[in-house]
Motif scaffolding. Sequence first.
Motif, mmCIF file in Angstrom:
data_model
loop_
_atom_site.group_PDB
_atom_site.id
_atom_site.type_symbol
_atom_site.label_atom_id
_atom_site.label_comp_id
_atom_site.label_asym_id
_atom_site.label_seq_id
_atom_site.Cartn_x
_atom_site.Cartn_y
_atom_site.Cartn_z
ATOM 1 N N PHE A 105 0.833 -1.204 0.000
ATOM 2 C CA PHE A 105 0.000 0.000 0.000
ATOM 3 C C PHE A 105 0.869 1.256 0.000
ATOM 4 O O PHE A 105 0.619 2.214 -0.750
ATOM 5 C CB PHE A 105 -0.924 -0.022 1.210
ATOM 6 N N GLU A 106 1.905 1.249 0.839
ATOM 7 C CA GLU A 106 2.783 2.417 0.926
ATOM 8 C C GLU A 106 3.549 2.628 -0.383
ATOM 9 O O GLU A 106 3.716 3.764 -0.842
ATOM 10 C CB GLU A 106 3.742 2.240 2.101
ATOM 11 N N ARG A 107 4.013 1.533 -0.979
ATOM 12 C CA ARG A 107 4.732 1.654 -2.246
ATOM 13 C C ARG A 107 3.787 2.091 -3.355
ATOM 14 O O ARG A 107 4.158 2.917 -4.211
ATOM 15 C CB ARG A 107 5.374 0.306 -2.600
ATOM 16 N N MET A 108 2.567 1.576 -3.370
ATOM 17 C CA MET A 108 1.573 1.977 -4.355
ATOM 18 C C MET A 108 1.302 3.477 -4.265
ATOM 19 O O MET A 108 1.231 4.176 -5.284
ATOM 20 C CB MET A 108 0.270 1.205 -4.128
ATOM 21 N N ALA A 109 1.152 3.984 -3.035
ATOM 22 C CA ALA A 109 0.886 5.407 -2.846
ATOM 23 C C ALA A 109 2.050 6.258 -3.342
ATOM 24 O O ALA A 109 1.848 7.359 -3.871
ATOM 25 C CB ALA A 109 0.607 5.689 -1.369
ATOM 26 N N GLU A 110 3.275 5.749 -3.192
ATOM 27 C CA GLU A 110 4.444 6.471 -3.690
ATOM 28 C C GLU A 110 4.426 6.565 -5.208
ATOM 29 O O GLU A 110 4.782 7.595 -5.788
ATOM 30 C CB GLU A 110 5.732 5.754 -3.260
ATOM 31 N N LEU A 111 4.037 5.481 -5.848
ATOM 32 C CA LEU A 111 4.101 5.412 -7.309
ATOM 33 C C LEU A 111 2.923 6.083 -8.008
ATOM 34 O O LEU A 111 3.041 6.488 -9.167
ATOM 35 C CB LEU A 111 4.168 3.947 -7.758
ATOM 36 N N ALA A 112 1.787 6.168 -7.330
ATOM 37 C CA ALA A 112 0.578 6.708 -7.961
ATOM 38 C C ALA A 112 0.791 8.170 -8.340
ATOM 39 O O ALA A 112 1.051 9.016 -7.490
ATOM 40 C CB ALA A 112 -0.602 6.567 -7.014
#
Length: 338
Positions: free
Chosen positions: A16-23
């Motif tokens: 989730f944290e990595r997804m938020a970084e990439l979005a």
Amino acid sequence: MRKIDSYAHILPRRYFERMAELAKDKGAIKRWLTIPVLYDLDARLKMMESFPDYQQILTLSNPPIEMIAGPDVSPALARLANEEMAAIRDQHPDKFPAFVASLPMNNPAACLEEMDYAISTLGARGIQVFTNVNGRPLDEPDFWPIFDAAVKTYDVPVWMHPARGANMTDYASEKKSKFEIWWTFGWPYETSAAMTRMVFSGFFDKLPNLRVITHHMGAMIPFFDGRVGPGLDQFGSRTSDEDYEGLLKSMPKRPIDYFRMFYADTALAGGRSGLRCGLDFFGAKQVLFASDCPFDPEGGPMFIRTIPEAIDSLNLPEEDREGIYFRNALRLLKMPCC
């Protein structure tokens, strides 16, 4: 009665944290940022305490990996998702007996590598795909090896989830779909379109053991059984620039018989009429209990409560109820009954 939720969504914390970084567009992931049960495992476990004999098969939530990351980054993101879901399963096997592998669909070669790792090493019980890959249909040749491997190499089911956003318009004159039509009616249409592409592209003729679990009870197909039955028995009569009539004659089965080969789940937000319609079309042996957790107005528990209420209101034979609630899932996932 034991209940195995075959389509429960999760975004593991690290993923989730990595997804938020990439979005790139934080507005596009607005929905996912406001549901703690989606990414907070402690909150999920606490919520599940209210439901004895209830278990979840973990599937990665929207948005699709390929929508977040380019083909050079998506394989690592899929690996992170699968390792995190496997870890949750290992830590809480009584609550999460299995997970479904996620794939970087914008990198087909990496998909095959990730399938091997996720299934052979991590023990994933199936794969999840979305109804399109950044606008590309699943019956494009690039994606065929994924389905071929799922059946011939690993013999695992395929979970299919709709993917469609406001950028897919309802009218050619507009730039976006308004009033969330893209979700309310667009997702069922999207799923039905993907199913139809599979049928007429010969997926089930080439892979007769293919098992595809369609989210939301097969979408539009059960309600439109007349259109996919007698209607598509006239396939080609409306088209002059394609030899669809010749295609129809070459098909060993009627189109409607291929549509009945799909599996469906009960994730209809507690609607009773849709359940009855879907069961009439697919039959109880092709239907799996699913809640769509945690995408309900209460952020998790509501559909776990209301969907069984709707199922039980149908007064089904006990054998059918057991099949829907847990036996069909155990059979598909090749898991022991007890």
